[in-house]
Design an enzyme around this catalytic site. Structure first.
Site, PDB file in Angstrom:
ATOM      1  CE  LYS A 184      -1.736   2.651   3.097  1.00  0.00           C
ATOM      2  NZ  LYS A 184      -1.767   4.021   2.505  1.00  0.00           N
ATOM      3  CD  GLU A 258      13.888   0.343   8.911  1.00  0.00           C
ATOM      4  OE1 GLU A 258      14.284   1.273   9.628  1.00  0.00           O
ATOM      5  OE2 GLU A 258      14.556  -0.670   8.677  1.00  0.00           O
ATOM      6  CB  CYS A 292      12.762   8.344   9.013  1.00  0.00           C
ATOM      7  SG  CYS A 292      13.544   7.232   7.844  1.00  0.00           S
ATOM      8  CD  GLU A 389      10.438  11.748  12.225  1.00  0.00           C
ATOM      9  OE1 GLU A 389       9.427  11.110  12.527  1.00  0.00           O
ATOM     10  OE2 GLU A 389      11.350  11.298  11.501  1.00  0.00           O
TER      11      GLU A 389
END
Lengths: 478, 295
Positions: A184, A258, A292, A389
């Site tokens: 997806k 991840e 990331c 983040e």
């Protein structure tokens, strides 16, 4: 004031890519409509132009795709590794052949500069398929025992920041090890995965081995929870990663995650300043900071703080923001209005909490989603912008005095994906690299990737590794 | 003349290199396979579990930072100490598991050999699972395994000593520190193991042994934010699921219960790699220019 040496526009032609007005889901080798007929629009983040209308997968479609992958699994996993390898080599070659088309497509759908899709994403995508193609007939030698077995159907959910690269990271090792795939892509960047479906067609890949389900989080959740999925691989936010870990708890599904990061980029006083500045820029402004493993926390040794900041600001003033299809563009568009809002709100919080924001003079285009490169000084470890983040072109600058303090501050985070070290002293690199709790440590460089190299995080940056020999484990019954 | 009255032993926990009773002051009856009373074992509380985490975290830096050679030496020393206490463990394992003396002796011998096997792994695992990566560019990069951190180990319920050591030794051989929850029904060999560890040069806190109700002690450890990983070997299906959900909160590494038919079979490396991270360190090699090597 316009510079005397302004660059003339150098746009890459869009004519190499032919985007259809609508796309279906790719199930069992065919493009099909969603069972409930739902569609969504995908837009170009730099212009807000609607690029295409794409079928939106729902639960029934997940059932169909998993069933197709299950059916295909028997034959695919029974193929001799050398035959699977040849399919993957074909895919790698076709990607190379079509790399210009795919680079332009990715830039249109994601908003990232053509310079990056052309020079970073696409070469790495092809390289990943090449690398894992070579493993397909050598799995007995991978260190997981003789004749390691595939898991079955892999449900894979990937993010929007590197749509095609993340697809390659997921699909290449899955197919090499004999699994079949339901993937997806993210709702804001479905197109390159659908073009990849066409690459599979050209490669003659058996039907059902790869299935692509564009859709939203609900489709991802249904895929992850599907009882006939044997392996779940996810790249995305830590919050969603935790939810997925809860979903697969108590099942036999193998899971790799991840997730987010808040990488520390540590610059010691003996570092070559110009190289460090380039590394800092690469670390946080590559892909508009939507990475990331971005080096989003700059830790500067106090004695060189002012000098480094002057150089950095000077360098940032030369970055060119604008049309991502322009070959001179360094900073493209933010991927979506939603992401832009998130970045904006975190930056406002940074200012409200007392840090000082700085951006180079920078004219933002009138349409599309844009955020000027920003750096914050006077940042403390308690500030939200030093902890959360941001996933945008925003750098928080902190200082330290001793190597121990640098390590302590670098490790003072829930995350543990990446870190950088800048120093001329070899023993310091090794000592500091050894103490950093991060899955990837770049010394005197940053944001380097290679299919042969394991990538993945410590702590809440997730578990499992992608890339290299280690990346095989996630798709093998070991 | 009557037989000599034997001296009973008060079994205690092993936490931070010390032998505390449970903070809760609770004990529970441990019986042999026929229901005969053997001893009162401490019934640990969640506070004992939290104390064990503090001790394990404190020990982590030193233990993970010790050389692999040194860790191997210490693990081998544990095997030496176990050998010396062989008859005590045979007695305890026989009582715990209802085994004949000879069967229990086999278990204990296999357990000692298991320690020796893992002692030899400490300085080899990095070479087996790490190494240099041939990157396509002017970079040198190296992937090395590193311990995950503080690991909670739910020891297998049925194999009170061999099973216990089979799950504990791999965790510490690789540089992690451990909190081990002994077999609920048969905790005595585990508690005696604490005495061996205390006299084997193993730094305080590297291994912490708790006894009591597995589910009660495991719950706060699975949810603990300073625990990095959990081995669910001793959990049944329902408990394993519940603990795995709790563990997701800080993305602990979870080793789900694996069916083990025979603990005496030589293990693979899986129980070590389950609690290792892989760190990849990059450095530029510098360019020699278009003309190639300048040597």
């Amino acid at each position: 004031m316009a510079s005397q040496f302004a660059y003339a526009p150098a746009p890459e032609s869009r004519s190499v890519v032919d985007i259809a007005p609508s796309y279906g889901l790719f199930i069992d080798g065919e493009f099909v409509e969603a069972a409930d007929g739902k569609v969504f629009k995908t837009v170009s983040p730099s212009t807000e132009e609607v690029l295409s209308e794409v079928a939106r997968a729902g639960e029934a479609d997940v059932d169909r795709a998993v069933a197709a992958a299950r059916k295909a699994f028997e034959k695919w996993s029974a193929l001799p590794g050398a035959e699977r390898a040849k399919y993957l080599f074909r895919i790698a070659r076709i990607i190379q052949e079509r790399s210009r088309e795919l680079a332009v497509l990715e830039t249109l759908d994601n908003g990232k500069p053509i310079k990056e899709t052309r020079d970073a994403d696409l070469p790495l995508v092809a390289a990943h398929f090449f690398y894992y193609a070579g493993w397909a007939d050598k799995l007995d030698h991978a260190g997981y025992g003789a004749n390691p077995r595939p898991l079955g159907v892999a449900g894979q959910v990937i993010p929007w920041n590197f749509p095609l690269l993340m697809l390659a990271w997921k699909i290449a090792p899955a197919l090499a090890t004999g699994n079949t795939v339901v993937l997806k892509p993210a709702e804001t960047t479905p197109l390159s995965a659908l073009f990849f479906a066409d690459v599979c067609r050209q490669a003659g890949l058996p039907k059902g081995v790869v299935n692509i389900l564009p859709g939203y989080g609900d489709a991802g959740a249904a895929l992850v929870a599907h009882p006939d999925v044997n392996k779940v691989a996810f790249t995305g936010s830590t919050a969603v990663g935790k939810e997925i870990a809860r979903t697969v708890a108590g099942t036999r599904k193998k899971l790799t995650l991840e997730l987010g990061g808040k990488g520390a980029n540590i610059v010691f006083d003996d570092a070559p300043i110009d190289q460090a500045v380039e590394g800092i820029v690469t670390g946080i402004f590559f892909n508009q900071g939507q990475v990331c493993c971005a080096g989003s926390r700059l830790l500067v040794q106090e004695s060189i703080h002012d000098e480094l900041l002057d150089s950095l600001k000077r360098r940032l003033s030369t970055l060119r923001l604008g049309d991502p299809l322009d070959k001179n563009t360094d900073i493209g568009a933010i991927n979506s209005a939603e992401q832009l809002a998130r970045i904006t709100s975190l930056v406002e919080k940074g200012t409200a909490e007392g840090a000082e924001a700085w951006s180079p003079e920078c004219e933002l285009p009138s349409s599309g989603y844009w955020f000027a490169p920003t750096l914050f000084t006077d940042v403390t470890q308690a500030h939200t912008i030093a902890r959360d983040e941001i996933f945008g072109p925003v750098l928080s600058v902190l200082t330290f005095r001793t190597p121990d303090e640098a390590v302590a501050k670098a490790n003072n985070t829930q995350y543990g994906l990446s870190a950088g070290i800048w120093t001329e002293k070899g023993s310091r690199i090794l000592a500091v690299a050894g103490k950093l709790r991060a899955g990837v440590v770049w010394s005197n460089t940053f944001n380097k990737f290679d299919p042969t190299s394991p990538f993945g995080g410590y702590k809440e940056s997730g578990f499992g590794r992608e890339g290299g020999r280690h990346g095989l484990e996630a798709y093998l019954d070991v | 003349m009557s037989d000599r009255l034997s001296v009973f032993k008060t079994y205690k926990l092993y936490v931070g290199g010390k032998f505390p009773r449970s903070e809760s002051g609770r004990v529970y009856e441990v019986t042999d396979a026929k229901g005969k009373w053997l001893a009162n074992a401490p019934q640990s509380s969640r506070k004992d579990a939290r104390d064990a985490v503090v001790a394990a975290r404190k020990a982590f830096g030193g233990w993970s930072g010790a050389t692999a050679y040194n860790r191997g030496q210490i693990l081998y020393r544990v095997a030496e100490m176990l050998e010396g206490r062989r008859s005590q463990f045979v007695h305890e394992v026989a009582g715990a598991e209802g085994l004949s003396k000879s069967k229990a002796a086999e278990q204990v011998e296999a357990t000692i050999d298991r320690w020796v096997w893992y002692a030899g792994w400490t300085d080899k695992i990095a070479q087996v699972v790490g190494g240099g990566n041939p990157v396509a560019g002017p970079y040198f990069n190296l992937s090395s395994p590193e311990p995950t951190g503080v690991v909670t180990v739910l020891a297998p319920q049925e194999s009170s000593f061999l099973g216990l050591v089979s799950v504990l030794a791999p965790v510490i051989a690789t540089g992690n520190t451990a909190i081990v929850i002994a077999s609920e029904r048969s905790p005595l060999p585990a508690l005696s193991l604490g005495e061996v560890l205390a006299t084997s040069d193993l730094p305080a806190g590297v291994v912490n042994v708790l006894s009591g109700r597995t589910a009660e002690i495991a719950a706060p450890l699975a949810a603990h934010q300073d625990v990095n990983a959990i081995d669910l070997a001793g959990a049944d299906e329902a408990l394993a699921k519940e603990l795995e959900i709790a563990a997701a909160d800080n993305l602990k590494r979870v080793l789900r219960p694996q069916p083990v038919d025979d603990w005496s079979a030589t293990p693979g490396t899986d129980r070590m790699t389950a609690f290792l991270e892989t760190k990849t360190v990059w450095h530029p090699t510098g360019s020699l220019g278009a003309s190639g090597s300048s040597y």
